[in-house]
Design an enzyme around this catalytic site. Sequence first.
Site, PDB file in Angstrom:
ATOM      1  N   ALA A  10      -1.452 -15.540   3.396  1.00 48.81           N
ATOM      2  CA  ALA A  10      -0.768 -14.337   4.595  1.00 48.81           C
ATOM      3  C   ALA A  10      -0.137 -14.699   5.886  1.00 48.81           C
ATOM      4  O   ALA A  10      -0.704 -15.351   6.434  1.00 48.81           O
ATOM      5  CB  ALA A  10      -1.240 -12.557   3.813  1.00 48.81           C
ATOM      6  N   ARG A  35      -4.492 -17.221  -4.903  1.00 47.74           N
ATOM      7  CA  ARG A  35      -4.438 -17.329  -6.152  1.00 47.74           C
ATOM      8  C   ARG A  35      -2.948 -18.341  -6.839  1.00 47.74           C
ATOM      9  O   ARG A  35      -3.496 -18.345  -8.049  1.00 47.74           O
ATOM     10  CB  ARG A  35      -3.669 -16.271  -6.580  1.00 47.74           C
ATOM     11  CG  ARG A  35      -4.801 -14.664  -6.453  1.00 47.74           C
ATOM     12  CD  ARG A  35      -4.292 -13.491  -7.389  1.00 47.74           C
ATOM     13  NE  ARG A  35      -5.246 -12.501  -6.993  1.00 47.74           N
ATOM     14  CZ  ARG A  35      -5.268 -11.269  -6.144  1.00 47.74           C
ATOM     15  NH1 ARG A  35      -4.382 -11.343  -4.904  1.00 47.74           N
ATOM     16  NH2 ARG A  35      -6.105 -10.662  -5.405  1.00 47.74           N
ATOM     17  N   TYR A  56      -9.889 -16.638  -5.094  1.00 41.37           N
ATOM     18  CA  TYR A  56     -11.001 -16.087  -3.927  1.00 41.37           C
ATOM     19  C   TYR A  56     -12.178 -16.443  -4.667  1.00 41.37           C
ATOM     20  O   TYR A  56     -12.842 -16.493  -3.644  1.00 41.37           O
ATOM     21  CB  TYR A  56     -10.706 -14.645  -3.805  1.00 41.37           C
ATOM     22  CG  TYR A  56      -8.785 -14.050  -3.508  1.00 41.37           C
ATOM     23  CD1 TYR A  56      -8.350 -15.766  -1.969  1.00 41.37           C
ATOM     24  CD2 TYR A  56      -8.289 -12.931  -3.927  1.00 41.37           C
ATOM     25  CE1 TYR A  56      -7.391 -15.065  -1.895  1.00 41.37           C
ATOM     26  CE2 TYR A  56      -6.773 -12.738  -2.959  1.00 41.37           C
ATOM     27  CZ  TYR A  56      -6.332 -13.782  -2.686  1.00 41.37           C
ATOM     28  OH  TYR A  56      -4.943 -13.544  -2.196  1.00 41.37           O
ATOM     29  N   LEU A  72      -5.219  -9.580   3.117  1.00 38.94           N
ATOM     30  CA  LEU A  72      -4.630  -9.238   2.123  1.00 38.94           C
ATOM     31  C   LEU A  72      -4.153  -7.603   2.343  1.00 38.94           C
ATOM     32  O   LEU A  72      -4.331  -6.909   3.292  1.00 38.94           O
ATOM     33  CB  LEU A  72      -5.829  -8.764   0.698  1.00 38.94           C
ATOM     34  CG  LEU A  72      -5.913 -10.735   0.517  1.00 38.94           C
ATOM     35  CD1 LEU A  72      -7.908  -9.766  -0.101  1.00 38.94           C
ATOM     36  CD2 LEU A  72      -5.747 -11.031  -0.400  1.00 38.94           C
ATOM     37  N   LYS A  95      -6.728  -4.593   9.920  1.00 37.01           N
ATOM     38  CA  LYS A  95      -6.863  -3.707  10.252  1.00 37.01           C
ATOM     39  C   LYS A  95      -5.286  -3.206   9.797  1.00 37.01           C
ATOM     40  O   LYS A  95      -4.679  -4.046   9.038  1.00 37.01           O
ATOM     41  CB  LYS A  95      -6.949  -3.254  11.649  1.00 37.01           C
ATOM     42  CG  LYS A  95      -5.843  -3.611  12.056  1.00 37.01           C
ATOM     43  CD  LYS A  95      -4.500  -2.467  12.158  1.00 37.01           C
ATOM     44  CE  LYS A  95      -3.448  -3.885  12.126  1.00 37.01           C
ATOM     45  NZ  LYS A  95      -1.835  -2.930  11.473  1.00 37.01           N
ATOM     46  N   ARG A 163       4.306  -2.964   4.028  1.00 36.48           N
ATOM     47  CA  ARG A 163       3.891  -1.186   5.132  1.00 36.48           C
ATOM     48  C   ARG A 163       5.298  -1.025   4.207  1.00 36.48           C
ATOM     49  O   ARG A 163       5.475   0.479   4.668  1.00 36.48           O
ATOM     50  CB  ARG A 163       4.617  -2.187   6.095  1.00 36.48           C
ATOM     51  CG  ARG A 163       4.061  -2.752   7.425  1.00 36.48           C
ATOM     52  CD  ARG A 163       4.758  -3.663   8.473  1.00 36.48           C
ATOM     53  NE  ARG A 163       3.669  -4.793   9.192  1.00 36.48           N
ATOM     54  CZ  ARG A 163       3.365  -5.510   8.283  1.00 36.48           C
ATOM     55  NH1 ARG A 163       4.460  -6.413   7.276  1.00 36.48           N
ATOM     56  NH2 ARG A 163       2.675  -6.695   8.979  1.00 36.48           N
ATOM     57  N   ASP A 175      -0.413   1.326   9.321  1.00 36.73           N
ATOM     58  CA  ASP A 175       0.421  -0.202  10.623  1.00 36.73           C
ATOM     59  C   ASP A 175      -0.216  -0.038  12.021  1.00 36.73           C
ATOM     60  O   ASP A 175      -1.091  -0.688  12.454  1.00 36.73           O
ATOM     61  CB  ASP A 175       1.336  -0.924   9.993  1.00 36.73           C
ATOM     62  CG  ASP A 175       1.431  -1.626   9.511  1.00 36.73           C
ATOM     63  OD1 ASP A 175       0.954  -2.636   9.863  1.00 36.73           O
ATOM     64  OD2 ASP A 175       2.841  -2.072  10.353  1.00 36.73           O
TER      65      ASP A 175
END
Length: 328
Positions: A10, A35, A56, A72, A95, A163, A175
């Site tokens: 990410a 993955r 993972y 993630l 978070k 988001r 977020d």
Amino acid sequence: MLRFGILSTAKIGRELVVPAIQDAENCVVTAIASRDLAKARAMADRFSVPHAFGSYEEMLASDLIDAVYIPLPTSQHVEWTIKAADAGKHVLCEKPIALRASEIETLIAARDRNKVLISEAYMVTYAPVWRKVRELLKEGAVGRLRHVQGAFTYFNRDPGNMRNIPALGGGGLPDIGVYPTMTTRFATGKEPIRVQAATERDPDFGTDIYSTVRADFGDFDLSFYISTQLAARQVMVFHGDKGFIEVKSPFNADRYGAEEIELTNQNHSQSQLFRFQDSRQYKLEAEAFARAAQGEPEEVVTLESSMNSQKLIDAIYRASEKDGWETV
């Protein structure tokens, strides 16, 4: 050296956290998992990380790592935090670590049965800026604190961005609503009692895109607004009877403005500016986590603190559906 494995490729990991871990004095990234093995290898090569995994599960089963960092999508945080803990790994998870306070109870259980460290990655709590705000408030620099005011906004209508996707845990409150709430709790050491709120949702995405909130902390109020569809802004102000503290770039240090705190006295005849040059809050976060994971005394974000933060976010959602106060 605490050996980190990164669970996914990410953007926040690529751009901010992995470089910070690699620069840290007491930890290092030894594995990247995706993955898609090709993506894992590409990111591993970029940062000179020796190992790449195409799943993972394979990385979690490896003895090449001691801890994992999880960036993630939010909806997967609880699942993979528990899997990592059950594999005997310490966990630093982005978070929000969960979408409901009740989910954090399962994380506490996983932490306790596996005797590992699980911590939510609030980099702001390691930043010198926020340590200084806490110190000034404790010293009484603003006198009696009566009101905290905050804002955190940006503009993002990308339908492919997590988001803006409810199934992935999208929305403004998960977020960015967590930042004014967490920093207020961190700086004051106080917890909210009740809350009022109004929230607007995007008609296409279904995610919350704007919230205005008032939280009663007993001795003072916190009022803030957040939005994922407003011009970018960040500010936090702590206002007392003898003065006030304004935090100039409170959350994304040095990206929304200078890393500065300005303390102004009661009649504006004097102000003090505290400047923090390139504080590297992600690096400080990684180093503190590593010390705590290795048994050294260190202040990190506990799951109990995360539970209290999420209780407030849960209460904001409930309050947005009614008039009047909602108990936290």
